[in-house]
Scaffold this active site. Structure first.
Site, PDB file in Angstrom:
ATOM      1  N   CYS A  66      16.649  14.145  -6.465  1.00  0.00           N
ATOM      2  CA  CYS A  66      17.894  14.918  -6.544  1.00  0.00           C
ATOM      3  C   CYS A  66      18.422  15.251  -5.139  1.00  0.00           C
ATOM      4  O   CYS A  66      17.851  16.078  -4.433  1.00  0.00           O
ATOM      5  CB  CYS A  66      17.632  16.196  -7.340  1.00  0.00           C
ATOM      6  SG  CYS A  66      18.998  17.354  -7.351  1.00  0.00           S
ATOM      7  N   CYS A  69      19.490  18.878  -4.568  1.00  0.00           N
ATOM      8  CA  CYS A  69      18.294  19.725  -4.449  1.00  0.00           C
ATOM      9  C   CYS A  69      17.772  19.711  -3.010  1.00  0.00           C
ATOM     10  O   CYS A  69      17.422  20.749  -2.454  1.00  0.00           O
ATOM     11  CB  CYS A  69      17.197  19.240  -5.398  1.00  0.00           C
ATOM     12  SG  CYS A  69      17.659  19.280  -7.132  1.00  0.00           S
TER      13      CYS A  69
END
Length: 146
Positions: A66, A69
């Site tokens: 991600c 993230c």
């Protein structure tokens, strides 16, 4: 890396190069106040014990792949260093899929703010200021009062 490349690097940089690199990495990891759980059993035990405290817990649901993230990682480290009265937890949705499903995580990063085992707030996405405001709102500062 191939052995011939590794031995070339070792001879040109010496073995101390690798020792310094690994010790720097362990120092960085050991100073982090963000706690990661990789086992459902360990997470469940920790979560159960957190219900007995008024301490705010910020759970970051993330994944290794991600990109947003990873963008938030320095911010989370900064907040964790700044707010020692708040517990910061990192859970990988691929490792703890059932936990992410229990919390209804549908996008990443998702930050669940909890106290005494109950969700008090939630932030989804790269929203630094919103997360900071919610941490400020829910953290317990009563023990700072005189």
């Amino acid at each position: 890396m191939m052995r011939s490349q590794l031995s070339t690097m070792q001879s040109s940089h010496g073995p101390s190069f690798f020792m310094r690199s690994s010790s720097m990495a362990s120092t960085t990891a050991s100073t982090s106040r963000v706690r990661a759980f990789h086992s459902p059993a360990k997470w469940k035990a920790h979560f159960a014990s957190s219900k007995a405290t008024d301490k705010l817990m910020v759970i970051e649901f993330t994944a290794s792949w991600c990109v947003p993230c990873r963008t938030m990682e320095p911010t989370i480290e900064e907040y964790a260093a700044k707010y020692s009265d708040v517990e910061f937890i990192k859970l990988d949705v691929d490792e703890l899929m059932n936990v992410s499903m229990e919390f209804g995580v549908q996008a990443m990063p998702t930050f669940i703010l909890m106290k005494r085992g109950s969700v008090v707030d939630k932030v989804t996405g790269v929203r630094r200021e919103e997360l900071l405001n919610k941490i400020e709102k829910h953290r317990d500062c009563s023990y700072y009062s005189y």
